[in-house]
Structure formats: C-alpha cells, structure tokens
Design an enzyme around this catalytic site. Structure first.
Site, short mmCIF file in Angstrom:
data_model
loop_
_atom_site.label_atom_id
_atom_site.label_comp_id
_atom_site.label_asym_id
_atom_site.label_seq_id
_atom_site.Cartn_x
_atom_site.Cartn_y
_atom_site.Cartn_z
N ASN A 161 29.97 6.79 -47.53
CA ASN A 161 28.63 6.36 -47.17
C ASN A 161 28.26 5.02 -47.81
O ASN A 161 27.48 4.26 -47.24
CB ASN A 161 27.61 7.42 -47.60
CG ASN A 161 27.68 8.66 -46.74
OD1 ASN A 161 27.35 8.64 -45.57
ND2 ASN A 161 28.15 9.75 -47.33
N TYR B 30 36.50 28.56 -45.68
CA TYR B 30 35.16 28.01 -45.49
C TYR B 30 34.63 28.60 -44.19
O TYR B 30 35.39 28.80 -43.25
CB TYR B 30 35.26 26.48 -45.38
CG TYR B 30 34.10 25.70 -45.93
CD1 TYR B 30 33.83 25.67 -47.29
CD2 TYR B 30 33.28 24.94 -45.09
CE1 TYR B 30 32.78 24.93 -47.81
CE2 TYR B 30 32.23 24.19 -45.60
CZ TYR B 30 31.98 24.19 -46.95
OH TYR B 30 30.93 23.45 -47.46
N GLY C 219 33.95 17.56 -45.17
CA GLY C 219 34.16 16.12 -45.08
C GLY C 219 35.61 15.74 -45.34
O GLY C 219 36.32 16.40 -46.10
N ASP D 37 36.83 13.36 -47.07
CA ASP D 37 37.12 13.06 -48.48
C ASP D 37 37.34 14.34 -49.27
O ASP D 37 38.19 14.40 -50.16
CB ASP D 37 36.00 12.23 -49.09
CG ASP D 37 34.61 12.84 -48.89
OD1 ASP D 37 34.44 13.72 -48.03
OD2 ASP D 37 33.68 12.43 -49.62
N THR E 238 28.19 8.77 -53.39
CA THR E 238 26.82 8.91 -52.90
C THR E 238 26.33 10.32 -53.16
O THR E 238 25.17 10.55 -53.52
CB THR E 238 26.76 8.59 -51.39
OG1 THR E 238 27.30 7.29 -51.16
CG2 THR E 238 25.33 8.63 -50.88
#
Length: 261
Positions: free
Chosen positions: A16, A105, A112, A114, A137
């Site tokens: 971001n 999950y 994401g 990353d 972020t």
C-alpha cells in the site's frame, strides 16, 4: 549431465505504501529496489520504473517474474509491465497458485499476497512452528503451527498509519517521525505522541505475541520483517530474528514451486 542454468527471476511486492523489487539468480538475491506506491499508475509508467530498477540491478530482461500485489487497481498495470521484461508471462499470487502450504483459513482467497509469501519463506527458512510479524501500512502477524500449516493471524494498523491518523483526525496534533522516545512520559506533545505510537506499537506486539503463545499452547520463533524491523526488534521484550528480504524470498519460492510439473 549438464546442470540447468540459473534463471534470473524478478519478484515484485506491491504494498500500500512501498513497492519492492528483488532480482534473483537461482537462489541468490542479487539486489533489491524500492519505489513509492502511487494511487494511480499506467503500464508505461510502471515499465519506466521497472527498466530503471532493472538497470540499477544490472540486467535488462529476466527469465521469469512473479507479482504479489495488495493494491488491486495496480495489479493489471504491473502484469503488463512485467510481461515486457520477462521471457514468460508473470505469475500473480492469488487463487490457483500452488503454495505448498496448507492454508487453514475460512476463505484462502482473502489472504494478501504478502502474507502468503511471508508464510512460505518463514516456514522454509525457520521451520515450524513460527510466527511472522510484518511491519508496514498494517502490522500483520502470521502464525504457522507445528505441522507447518498457516492457521491464521492478526491484522492491525501499522505505526506509521497510526501517526498519520492522529495528524489527520486531530487538528492540533502534528505529524511525527517514528523514533524511540527518551522517556515513556512525554513532556511535550511530540514526545507524548512518539511514546504513544512507537512504545504503544512495541507493547502491542509483545502483548499479542504473548496472547498467541497462550492460545496455541507453545512458544515459537518470531521473525520480524518490514519497515523499521531492525529498530523495533531492539525494543521488544521477545527475542526475534530480523529478516528484511523475507517477503521477496517467499515470492521467489512461490515462483519456483509453480515451475514444477
């Protein structure tokens, strides 16, 4: 039998705030490059940034590329730019890409790029169980259990975002630099904010690591990566390993995993 030639692979992590590029030759990370992530970007602009970064890293084209992007409007832009520099279409971290890690999950598509890359690299480099704290972020915690599965994590506002939020929401509060205050109790507004943001982040990380250990019932190695990881590691009560290239290495490992047939 001749050994296969090392392939030059470019890993791009679009965050971001910052976009990071890493050039790999085989398993070796030859160099990295950082760019500010803009709100808008054309494919030509991305291509110009990419050619500049590649020139600085000593190459003009690569054998392969992989993109991890958490800014959806920029994903197609970077795919197009990377397609010009790579001998093959770049891989994009997302649904359908093999990770080699069980993702426990509720909806794996929500994770994401990353976070996936961090988990892949941490498990390969540090074993299991392991906890990753990625400072950007957002401050992300990724938890890998003893069986090597990603079991979930924590997402919180990052320290820099917290500082900007204070400045945006409160007219009389200035924008501050993220630096360690000399005392916990600030005797002026800036010092008080530095204590709240920086030491508050440290207390939150330490507290959440305690809570993770209590919930999982086991202590695990902690890997710190992202913005100011080295500086914050020295302030934490928990022992951590700082690994600044973790996300880029994870992207490269994902590229390698998806070359296998």
């Amino acid at each position: 039998m001749e050994e296969a030639a090392e392939k030059d692979v470019l890993a791009v992590d679009v965050g971001n705030t910052v976009t990071k590029l890493g050039l790999f030759a085989g398993e070796r990370l030859l160099g990295t490059w950082g760019l500010t992530t803009p709100e808008r970007l054309t494919a030509d602009e991305a291509w110009l940034q990419l050619t500049g970064a590649l020139a600085a890293l000593g190459v003009s084209a690569v054998d392969g590329a992989i993109l991890g992007c958490v800014v959806p409007p920029l994903s197609d832009t970077w795919v197009e730019a990377l397609s010009r520099a790579s001998a093959s279409r770049p891989l994009v971290v997302g649904p359908g890409l093999k990770t080699g890690v069980r993702l426990r999950y509720d909806d794996p598509s929500e994770i994401g790029a990353d976070r996936v890359a961090d988990v892949v690299a941490a498990r390969a480099s540090y074993g299991a169980p392991v906890v990753v704290v990625d400072l950007g972020t957002t401050t992300n915690f990724e938890v890998v259990d003893q069986a090597g599965a990603f079991v979930g994590g924590i997402i919180a506002p990052g320290a820099a975002l917290g500082a900007r939020s204070l400045n945006d929401a409160a007219a009389r509060l200035p924008m501050i630099e993220l630096r360690q205050p000399s005392t916990v109790i600030g005797r002026n507004t800036r010092a008080a904010m530095e204590s709240g943001v920086v030491l508050g982040e440290i207390a939150r990380i330490d507290g959440l690591l305690d809570a993770i250990a209590e919930e999982t019932g086991q202590e695990a190695p902690v890997v710190l990566t992202g913005d100011s990881a080295q500086e914050l590691s020295a302030l934490l009560r928990h022992q951590t390993t700082v690994d600044e290239s973790l996300t880029l290495r994870g992207l490269h490992m994902l590229w390698e995993t998806n070359q296998r047939r």
